[in-house]
Design a protein around this motif. Structure first.
Motif, PDB file in Angstrom:
ATOM      1  N   LEU A 112     -23.499 -64.993  30.073  1.00  0.00           N
ATOM      2  CA  LEU A 112     -24.500 -65.668  30.906  1.00  0.00           C
ATOM      3  C   LEU A 112     -23.944 -66.955  31.496  1.00  0.00           C
ATOM      4  CD1 LEU A 112     -27.380 -65.743  31.978  1.00  0.00           C
ATOM      5  CD2 LEU A 112     -28.073 -66.863  29.845  1.00  0.00           C
ATOM      6  N   GLU A 113     -23.178 -67.695  30.717  1.00  0.00           N
ATOM      7  CA  GLU A 113     -22.564 -68.935  31.209  1.00  0.00           C
ATOM      8  C   GLU A 113     -21.648 -68.675  32.403  1.00  0.00           C
ATOM      9  OE1 GLU A 113     -20.467 -70.654  27.973  1.00  0.00           O
ATOM     10  OE2 GLU A 113     -22.265 -71.207  26.828  1.00  0.00           O
ATOM     11  N   ALA A 114     -20.957 -67.539  32.373  1.00  0.00           N
ATOM     12  CA  ALA A 114     -19.991 -67.229  33.430  1.00  0.00           C
ATOM     13  C   ALA A 114     -20.608 -66.476  34.598  1.00  0.00           C
ATOM     14  CB  ALA A 114     -18.845 -66.398  32.837  1.00  0.00           C
ATOM     15  N   ASP A 115     -21.839 -66.010  34.418  1.00  0.00           N
ATOM     16  CA  ASP A 115     -22.453 -65.125  35.416  1.00  0.00           C
ATOM     17  C   ASP A 115     -23.131 -65.924  36.522  1.00  0.00           C
ATOM     18  OD1 ASP A 115     -23.349 -62.963  36.749  1.00  0.00           O
ATOM     19  OD2 ASP A 115     -24.701 -62.228  35.192  1.00  0.00           O
ATOM     20  N   GLN A 116     -22.326 -66.515  37.366  1.00  0.00           N
ATOM     21  CA  GLN A 116     -22.864 -67.361  38.424  1.00  0.00           C
ATOM     22  C   GLN A 116     -23.511 -66.555  39.555  1.00  0.00           C
ATOM     23  OE1 GLN A 116     -19.379 -69.606  39.484  1.00  0.00           O
ATOM     24  NE2 GLN A 116     -19.338 -70.746  37.552  1.00  0.00           N
ATOM     25  N   GLY A 117     -23.104 -65.303  39.689  1.00  0.00           N
ATOM     26  CA  GLY A 117     -23.645 -64.483  40.777  1.00  0.00           C
ATOM     27  C   GLY A 117     -24.720 -63.514  40.340  1.00  0.00           C
ATOM     28  N   GLY A 118     -25.117 -63.554  39.085  1.00  0.00           N
ATOM     29  CA  GLY A 118     -26.160 -62.651  38.608  1.00  0.00           C
ATOM     30  C   GLY A 118     -25.733 -61.193  38.584  1.00  0.00           C
ATOM     31  N   THR A 119     -24.484 -60.933  38.200  1.00  0.00           N
ATOM     32  CA  THR A 119     -23.974 -59.567  38.199  1.00  0.00           C
ATOM     33  C   THR A 119     -24.332 -58.795  36.936  1.00  0.00           C
ATOM     34  OG1 THR A 119     -21.853 -60.356  37.304  1.00  0.00           O
ATOM     35  CG2 THR A 119     -22.026 -60.162  39.697  1.00  0.00           C
ATOM     36  N   THR A 120     -24.799 -59.491  35.905  1.00  0.00           N
ATOM     37  CA  THR A 120     -25.193 -58.811  34.668  1.00  0.00           C
ATOM     38  C   THR A 120     -26.634 -59.183  34.329  1.00  0.00           C
ATOM     39  OG1 THR A 120     -24.633 -60.581  33.089  1.00  0.00           O
ATOM     40  CG2 THR A 120     -22.821 -59.169  33.856  1.00  0.00           C
TER      41      THR A 120
ATOM     42  N   VAL B 111     -13.215 -69.345  34.140  1.00  0.00           N
ATOM     43  CA  VAL B 111     -14.149 -68.364  34.693  1.00  0.00           C
ATOM     44  C   VAL B 111     -13.545 -67.748  35.952  1.00  0.00           C
ATOM     45  CG1 VAL B 111     -16.435 -68.017  35.703  1.00  0.00           C
ATOM     46  CG2 VAL B 111     -16.155 -69.545  33.735  1.00  0.00           C
ATOM     47  N   GLN B 112     -13.348 -66.465  35.900  1.00  0.00           N
ATOM     48  CA  GLN B 112     -12.815 -65.692  37.011  1.00  0.00           C
ATOM     49  C   GLN B 112     -13.891 -64.707  37.490  1.00  0.00           C
ATOM     50  OE1 GLN B 112      -9.921 -66.481  38.251  1.00  0.00           O
ATOM     51  NE2 GLN B 112      -9.310 -67.872  36.605  1.00  0.00           N
ATOM     52  N   PRO B 113     -13.676 -64.054  38.620  1.00  0.00           N
ATOM     53  CA  PRO B 113     -14.690 -63.114  39.111  1.00  0.00           C
ATOM     54  C   PRO B 113     -15.055 -62.015  38.116  1.00  0.00           C
ATOM     55  CG  PRO B 113     -13.104 -63.593  40.839  1.00  0.00           C
ATOM     56  CD  PRO B 113     -12.580 -64.241  39.599  1.00  0.00           C
ATOM     57  N   TRP B 114     -14.132 -61.664  37.227  1.00  0.00           N
ATOM     58  CA  TRP B 114     -14.384 -60.590  36.271  1.00  0.00           C
ATOM     59  C   TRP B 114     -14.918 -61.092  34.931  1.00  0.00           C
ATOM     60  CZ3 TRP B 114      -9.302 -61.934  37.778  1.00  0.00           C
ATOM     61  CH2 TRP B 114      -8.588 -62.664  36.836  1.00  0.00           C
ATOM     62  N   THR B 115     -14.942 -62.389  34.711  1.00  0.00           N
ATOM     63  CA  THR B 115     -15.220 -62.931  33.372  1.00  0.00           C
ATOM     64  C   THR B 115     -16.576 -62.499  32.829  1.00  0.00           C
ATOM     65  OG1 THR B 115     -13.837 -64.866  33.842  1.00  0.00           O
ATOM     66  CG2 THR B 115     -15.381 -65.039  32.008  1.00  0.00           C
TER      67      THR B 115
ATOM     68  N   ARG C  31     -18.509 -59.936  33.537  1.00  0.00           N
ATOM     69  CA  ARG C  31     -18.595 -58.508  33.224  1.00  0.00           C
ATOM     70  C   ARG C  31     -17.774 -58.156  31.990  1.00  0.00           C
ATOM     71  NH1 ARG C  31     -16.007 -55.953  37.130  1.00  0.00           N
ATOM     72  NH2 ARG C  31     -16.755 -53.920  36.428  1.00  0.00           N
ATOM     73  N   LEU C  32     -16.621 -58.793  31.832  1.00  0.00           N
ATOM     74  CA  LEU C  32     -15.783 -58.533  30.670  1.00  0.00           C
ATOM     75  C   LEU C  32     -16.471 -59.004  29.390  1.00  0.00           C
ATOM     76  CD1 LEU C  32     -13.095 -57.553  29.525  1.00  0.00           C
ATOM     77  CD2 LEU C  32     -12.133 -59.818  30.031  1.00  0.00           C
ATOM     78  N   ARG C  33     -17.027 -60.206  29.428  1.00  0.00           N
ATOM     79  CA  ARG C  33     -17.737 -60.726  28.254  1.00  0.00           C
ATOM     80  C   ARG C  33     -18.975 -59.891  27.941  1.00  0.00           C
ATOM     81  NH1 ARG C  33     -17.604 -67.306  29.439  1.00  0.00           N
ATOM     82  NH2 ARG C  33     -15.337 -67.577  29.176  1.00  0.00           N
ATOM     83  N   TYR C  34     -19.657 -59.458  28.974  1.00  0.00           N
ATOM     84  CA  TYR C  34     -20.860 -58.642  28.780  1.00  0.00           C
ATOM     85  C   TYR C  34     -20.496 -57.306  28.124  1.00  0.00           C
ATOM     86  CZ  TYR C  34     -25.181 -56.128  29.835  1.00  0.00           C
ATOM     87  OH  TYR C  34     -26.340 -55.393  29.723  1.00  0.00           O
ATOM     88  N   ALA C  35     -19.436 -56.661  28.633  1.00  0.00           N
ATOM     89  CA  ALA C  35     -19.013 -55.382  28.068  1.00  0.00           C
ATOM     90  C   ALA C  35     -18.615 -55.548  26.599  1.00  0.00           C
ATOM     91  CB  ALA C  35     -17.846 -54.819  28.878  1.00  0.00           C
ATOM     92  N   TYR C  36     -17.964 -56.646  26.293  1.00  0.00           N
ATOM     93  CA  TYR C  36     -17.554 -56.905  24.904  1.00  0.00           C
ATOM     94  C   TYR C  36     -18.782 -57.107  24.025  1.00  0.00           C
ATOM     95  CZ  TYR C  36     -14.824 -58.876  21.032  1.00  0.00           C
ATOM     96  OH  TYR C  36     -14.243 -59.112  19.804  1.00  0.00           O
ATOM     97  N   ALA C  37     -19.749 -57.873  24.506  1.00  0.00           N
ATOM     98  CA  ALA C  37     -20.981 -58.088  23.747  1.00  0.00           C
ATOM     99  C   ALA C  37     -21.707 -56.770  23.503  1.00  0.00           C
ATOM    100  CB  ALA C  37     -21.891 -59.064  24.496  1.00  0.00           C
ATOM    101  N   ASP C  38     -21.766 -55.935  24.514  1.00  0.00           N
ATOM    102  CA  ASP C  38     -22.459 -54.653  24.395  1.00  0.00           C
ATOM    103  C   ASP C  38     -21.750 -53.748  23.388  1.00  0.00           C
ATOM    104  OD1 ASP C  38     -24.666 -53.113  25.251  1.00  0.00           O
ATOM    105  OD2 ASP C  38     -23.362 -51.910  26.539  1.00  0.00           O
ATOM    106  N   ALA C  39     -20.421 -53.767  23.414  1.00  0.00           N
ATOM    107  CA  ALA C  39     -19.663 -52.967  22.455  1.00  0.00           C
ATOM    108  C   ALA C  39     -19.865 -53.482  21.032  1.00  0.00           C
ATOM    109  CB  ALA C  39     -18.181 -52.986  22.832  1.00  0.00           C
ATOM    110  N   LEU C  40     -19.885 -54.803  20.869  1.00  0.00           N
ATOM    111  CA  LEU C  40     -20.138 -55.379  19.546  1.00  0.00           C
ATOM    112  C   LEU C  40     -21.514 -54.968  19.028  1.00  0.00           C
ATOM    113  CD1 LEU C  40     -18.765 -58.999  20.098  1.00  0.00           C
ATOM    114  CD2 LEU C  40     -17.821 -57.310  18.498  1.00  0.00           C
TER     115      LEU C  40
END
Length: 257
Positions: A184-192, A152-156, A158-167
């Motif tokens: 959601l698992e990676a979104d520790q800061g509530g960015t999505t 899990v990185q700072p971008w993880t 948002r990247l997973r969310y964008a991929y899910a949205d595209a799918l």
């Protein structure tokens, strides 16, 4: 930033610094106010790269993409840095030029970005593909080692969310649900808002407890304000009907709300 301000007279440097601090403080919650502070800083010290960059992000936050792009370009000319390249490309998207954003994703500057910058560039490129109606290509664009990684990185998130949205946009709902869950698992800061998207896919509806409390309060107030029925008065002696008066008017019922 402090080093950049050292070339200014102390009073001026202090004024610029105060305005830049307010830009950073207000950018997420009150972008219009942040934009106002950035304009003040820009009038005071337009030759300071940090000021041009802050003005760019403030303009970007209020969707003044042309202005933001000009400020980012100015900051880049002053510093020679490529770190603003992804957000510059996203400004092109905001200006309705996704083709230009996609072309920037293939420029040599991208190879000079750090890993976080390259992920940002990939997100922008996928967005540009979607702007152009190339939804399947957007899915492919997001497929990368960073997406496949379990770390899990700072971008993880948002990247997973964008991929899910595209799918989801290409109709792959089951896979989209899986990736929203991973986001959601990676979104520790509530960015999505991955949790909301998951609930939406699962058909879960949330009821706002505050709204329920307000409705209950309104019902209580209505009940308190309802007229209390009075005991019937003593019957009066029947009045003598005068045949010339016709029928007495009936009392009308109040309109039903």
């Amino acid at each position: 930033m402090r080093q950049e301000l050292l070339s200014l007279p102390k009073t001026l440097a202090d004024d610029v610094a105060r305005n830049l601090v307010m830009v950073a403080k207000l950018l997420d919650e009150e972008p219009e106010k942040a934009y106002g502070y950035s304009r003040v800083a820009l009038r005071l010290a337009s030759r300071v790269p940090a000021v041009r960059e802050a003005a760019g992000f403030a303009a970007y936050a209020v969707e003044k993409y042309g202005e933001a792009l000009a400020e980012f370009r100015a900051a880049r000319r002053m510093t020679g840095s490529v770190e603003l390249w992804p957000v510059m490309a996203d400004c092109e998207r905001g200006l309705g030029r996704p083709e230009k954003a996609l072309a920037m994703a293939g420029e040599p500057e991208v190879q000079k970005l750090d890993r976080a910058g390259q992920v940002e560039m990939r997100l922008v490129a996928a967005g540009a593909r979607r702007d152009m109606g190339q939804t399947d290509a957007a899915v492919v664009t997001l497929q990368s080692p960073e997406l496949a990684s379990n770390s899990v990185q700072p971008w993880t998130a948002r990247l997973r969310y964008a991929y899910a949205d595209a799918l989801l946009e290409v109709g792959r709902e089951d896979e989209a649900r899986e990736w929203f869950a991973k986001a959601l698992e990676a979104d520790q800061g509530g960015t999505t808002n991955a949790s909301d998207r998951l609930a939406e896919l699962d058909g879960v509806e949330f009821t706002d407890a505050l709204d329920e409390d307000e409705n209950e309060d309104e019902d209580d107030e209505t009940a308190d304000a309802a007229p209390v029925a009075e005991a019937p008065a003593e019957p009066a002696a029947p009045a003598r009907q005068d045949s010339s008066d016709g029928d007495a008017p009936r009392e009308g019922r109040p309109e039903q709300g």
